[in-house]
Design an enzyme around this catalytic site. Sequence first.
Site, short mmCIF file in Angstrom:
data_model
loop_
_atom_site.label_atom_id
_atom_site.label_comp_id
_atom_site.label_asym_id
_atom_site.label_seq_id
_atom_site.Cartn_x
_atom_site.Cartn_y
_atom_site.Cartn_z
N ARG A 25 0.86 -1.18 0.00
CA ARG A 25 0.00 0.00 0.00
C ARG A 25 0.90 1.23 0.00
NH1 ARG A 25 -5.58 -1.46 0.22
NH2 ARG A 25 -6.04 0.19 1.66
N ALA A 64 -6.42 27.52 6.45
CA ALA A 64 -5.76 26.33 6.99
C ALA A 64 -4.30 26.34 6.57
CB ALA A 64 -6.44 25.07 6.47
N GLU A 80 -1.44 30.77 10.70
CA GLU A 80 -2.11 30.67 9.39
C GLU A 80 -3.29 31.64 9.29
OE1 GLU A 80 -1.33 29.14 6.61
OE2 GLU A 80 0.44 28.12 7.39
N SER A 101 -8.64 11.67 5.24
CA SER A 101 -8.63 10.61 4.22
C SER A 101 -7.71 9.47 4.66
CB SER A 101 -8.18 11.20 2.89
OG SER A 101 -8.40 10.28 1.86
N GLU A 126 4.28 33.63 -1.16
CA GLU A 126 4.39 33.88 -2.59
C GLU A 126 3.66 32.78 -3.35
OE1 GLU A 126 7.79 34.19 -6.04
OE2 GLU A 126 8.35 34.65 -3.97
#
Length: 166
Positions: A25, A64, A80, A101, A126
């Site tokens: 995997r 985020a 952030e 996920s 940037e």
Amino acid sequence: MKSPETVFEGVRFNIERVWQGERPRDVMRHPGAAVILPLVDDDHVCLIKNYRIAVEQTLLELPAGTLEPNEPPEITAGRELEEETGYRADKIELLSAYYPSPGVMDEKMYMYLATGLTMHAPAREEGEEIENHVVTLEEAKAMIQDGRIADGKTIAGLLFYFQFRT
């Protein structure tokens, strides 16, 4: 059991081949992220319009960012928030933590509520194409329902807030 091997080494994440019995995997190893739900006041949330190169679209999102090495997620959240929106929060409170996920990556997202906001100058990186988009909470709910908000972390954060905090 075979040892994991690095298949790809990227800027923000790596991909490792791991073995589940005899089955290989590929797993993305990600340092994690902080997601911020910035309440401008009792009725308004600051979303951002953010161009995402992976889907070649500008999405409406909660701000985020990726955790820096050894950086606590609440510090990432404050940094952030200010970098992407220009807002500084008096209070940053953990709402939830989840795996977006887990079938393909180990990233853990930490969802924060930011209140007591004051505006300062954003310090966007940037290449970031970001614009603040303040909406009412009711508008945000309608945007989820009609598909204008399609970003998973934003849907999860807002619905969590609506279900458990309002």
